[in-house]
Scaffold this motif. Structure first.
Motif, mmCIF file in Angstrom:
data_model
loop_
_atom_site.group_PDB
_atom_site.id
_atom_site.type_symbol
_atom_site.label_atom_id
_atom_site.label_comp_id
_atom_site.label_asym_id
_atom_site.label_seq_id
_atom_site.Cartn_x
_atom_site.Cartn_y
_atom_site.Cartn_z
ATOM 1 N N LEU A 1 7.521 76.019 -17.767
ATOM 2 C CA LEU A 1 9.256 75.486 -17.278
ATOM 3 C C LEU A 1 8.719 74.589 -16.330
ATOM 4 C CD1 LEU A 1 11.773 78.443 -18.488
ATOM 5 C CD2 LEU A 1 11.130 76.571 -19.783
ATOM 6 N N TYR A 2 8.557 74.763 -15.252
ATOM 7 C CA TYR A 2 8.302 73.922 -13.315
ATOM 8 C C TYR A 2 7.291 73.051 -13.925
ATOM 9 C CZ TYR A 2 7.289 72.401 -9.415
ATOM 10 O OH TYR A 2 7.030 71.571 -8.823
ATOM 11 N N SER B 1 17.356 75.441 -22.114
ATOM 12 C CA SER B 1 15.915 76.764 -22.082
ATOM 13 C C SER B 1 17.340 76.911 -23.022
ATOM 14 C CB SER B 1 15.203 77.434 -21.285
ATOM 15 O OG SER B 1 15.569 78.229 -21.888
ATOM 16 N N HIS B 2 18.337 76.971 -22.219
ATOM 17 C CA HIS B 2 20.036 77.301 -22.338
ATOM 18 C C HIS B 2 20.174 76.693 -24.250
ATOM 19 C CE1 HIS B 2 23.618 79.956 -21.541
ATOM 20 N NE2 HIS B 2 24.464 78.443 -21.529
ATOM 21 N N GLU C 1 18.033 78.706 -26.325
ATOM 22 C CA GLU C 1 18.516 80.020 -26.917
ATOM 23 C C GLU C 1 19.450 80.017 -27.738
ATOM 24 O OE1 GLU C 1 19.567 81.969 -23.393
ATOM 25 O OE2 GLU C 1 17.406 81.425 -22.293
ATOM 26 N N ASN C 2 20.931 78.857 -27.770
ATOM 27 C CA ASN C 2 21.365 79.668 -28.678
ATOM 28 C C ASN C 2 21.443 78.028 -29.502
ATOM 29 O OD1 ASN C 2 24.138 80.558 -27.330
ATOM 30 N ND2 ASN C 2 22.891 79.241 -25.738
ATOM 31 N N VAL C 3 19.770 78.181 -30.350
ATOM 32 C CA VAL C 3 19.635 77.000 -30.942
ATOM 33 C C VAL C 3 20.829 77.709 -32.706
ATOM 34 C CG1 VAL C 3 18.442 78.055 -32.398
ATOM 35 C CG2 VAL C 3 18.096 75.873 -32.242
ATOM 36 N N TYR C 4 21.025 78.588 -33.302
ATOM 37 C CA TYR C 4 21.214 79.361 -33.930
ATOM 38 C C TYR C 4 23.210 79.059 -33.571
ATOM 39 C CZ TYR C 4 17.416 80.917 -35.928
ATOM 40 O OH TYR C 4 16.084 81.152 -35.921
ATOM 41 N N HIS C 5 23.812 78.981 -32.903
ATOM 42 C CA HIS C 5 25.135 79.064 -32.622
ATOM 43 C C HIS C 5 25.258 77.253 -31.785
ATOM 44 C CE1 HIS C 5 25.261 82.849 -34.099
ATOM 45 N NE2 HIS C 5 24.649 82.906 -33.145
ATOM 46 N N LEU C 6 24.454 76.405 -31.365
ATOM 47 C CA LEU C 6 25.013 74.558 -30.952
ATOM 48 C C LEU C 6 26.167 74.537 -30.760
ATOM 49 C CD1 LEU C 6 22.055 72.548 -32.164
ATOM 50 C CD2 LEU C 6 21.542 74.030 -30.327
ATOM 51 N N ASP C 7 26.749 74.541 -31.686
ATOM 52 C CA ASP C 7 28.652 74.494 -31.439
ATOM 53 C C ASP C 7 28.772 75.002 -30.337
ATOM 54 O OD1 ASP C 7 28.209 77.238 -33.510
ATOM 55 O OD2 ASP C 7 30.042 77.063 -32.773
ATOM 56 N N ALA D 1 12.938 73.447 -7.072
ATOM 57 C CA ALA D 1 14.841 72.999 -7.698
ATOM 58 C C ALA D 1 15.076 72.524 -8.986
ATOM 59 C CB ALA D 1 15.556 73.485 -6.797
ATOM 60 N N GLN D 2 14.926 71.563 -8.547
ATOM 61 C CA GLN D 2 15.338 70.591 -9.302
ATOM 62 C C GLN D 2 14.927 70.139 -10.833
ATOM 63 O OE1 GLN D 2 18.493 68.415 -8.846
ATOM 64 N NE2 GLN D 2 18.092 67.619 -11.230
ATOM 65 N N ALA D 3 13.778 70.547 -11.545
ATOM 66 C CA ALA D 3 12.684 70.748 -12.350
ATOM 67 C C ALA D 3 13.030 71.922 -12.906
ATOM 68 C CB ALA D 3 11.576 70.441 -11.838
ATOM 69 N N LEU D 4 12.959 72.509 -12.203
ATOM 70 C CA LEU D 4 13.913 74.134 -12.544
ATOM 71 C C LEU D 4 15.615 73.639 -13.214
ATOM 72 C CD1 LEU D 4 12.097 76.636 -10.698
ATOM 73 C CD2 LEU D 4 11.449 76.366 -12.789
ATOM 74 N N ARG D 5 15.763 72.927 -12.688
ATOM 75 C CA ARG D 5 17.744 73.273 -13.386
ATOM 76 C C ARG D 5 17.906 72.049 -14.358
ATOM 77 N NH1 ARG D 5 19.362 70.760 -8.805
ATOM 78 N NH2 ARG D 5 19.406 72.656 -7.575
#
Length: 178
Positions: free
Chosen positions: A25-26, A78-79, A82-88, A68-72
């Motif tokens: 991620l970094y 990532s969020h 994680e919610n790809v099945y509920h993009l709405d 911190a900025q790169a990870l933010r």
């Protein structure tokens, strides 16, 4: 992107090509920002800690602020994954991030910077797809297309929030934002 949202194979490929490993991620976040700063150095003015490092002859990418900025930024991606099945559910979340960026207009944030961020995300994610050895040629091409769609999805909703925020409009009540 609507037809993509209903495609389980693409969602599976998206998850296969994503890693929640901290260092991965970094690296991705760093690649995004390094691309932005190398292509559009004026964007550095948005981050007041960068001139401090440069004035001291230090590499700002070694500082905790950059990390911190790169990870933010990748936490947002990532969020969405994680919610790809509920993009709405993600629209209000991304819109809110755009709204919060209105405060950076005084530092020089310009509406066209959204396109710069989208290009940087696409470049970094394309590079990432090219480093995944278990992807065949067709899956690699498709994964690159999926990630372009995801980058566009993220930026479109952030841009809407930002543009509405400049006008004093907020389409999403606080209770609807994740």
């Amino acid at each position: 992107m609507d037809d993509w949202k209903s495609n389980p194979r693409d969602k599976s490929l998206l998850r296969l090509t994503w890693s929640d490993d901290f260092e991965d991620l970094y690296t991705l976040g760093s690649d995004i920002y390094i691309h932005i700063f190398s292509q559009f150095p004026a964007c550095k003015t948005l981050f007041p800690w960068i001139p401090k490092y440069e004035a001291e002859g230090k590499d700002f990418t070694d500082g905790p602020e950059f990390r911190a900025q790169a990870l933010r930024f990748v936490q947002t991606i990532s969020h969405v994954v994680e919610n790809v099945y509920h993009l709405d559910r993600m629209e209000g979340y991304l819109y809110d991030i755009g709204q919060r960026h209105v405060q950076y207009a005084s530092r020089g944030f310009k509406p066209e910077y959204w396109d710069i961020f989208q290009d940087a995300m696409q470049a970094a994610l394309t590079n990432r797809m090219n480093t995944i050895p278990q992807l065949g040629m067709e899956d690699r091409k498709r994964a690159i297309m999926i990630w372009r769609d995801i980058a566009l999805y993220i930026i479109v909703h952030m841009k809407e929030g930002y543009n509405d925020g400049l006008k004093g409009i907020n389409r999403f009540p606080v209770e609807l934002i994740m």
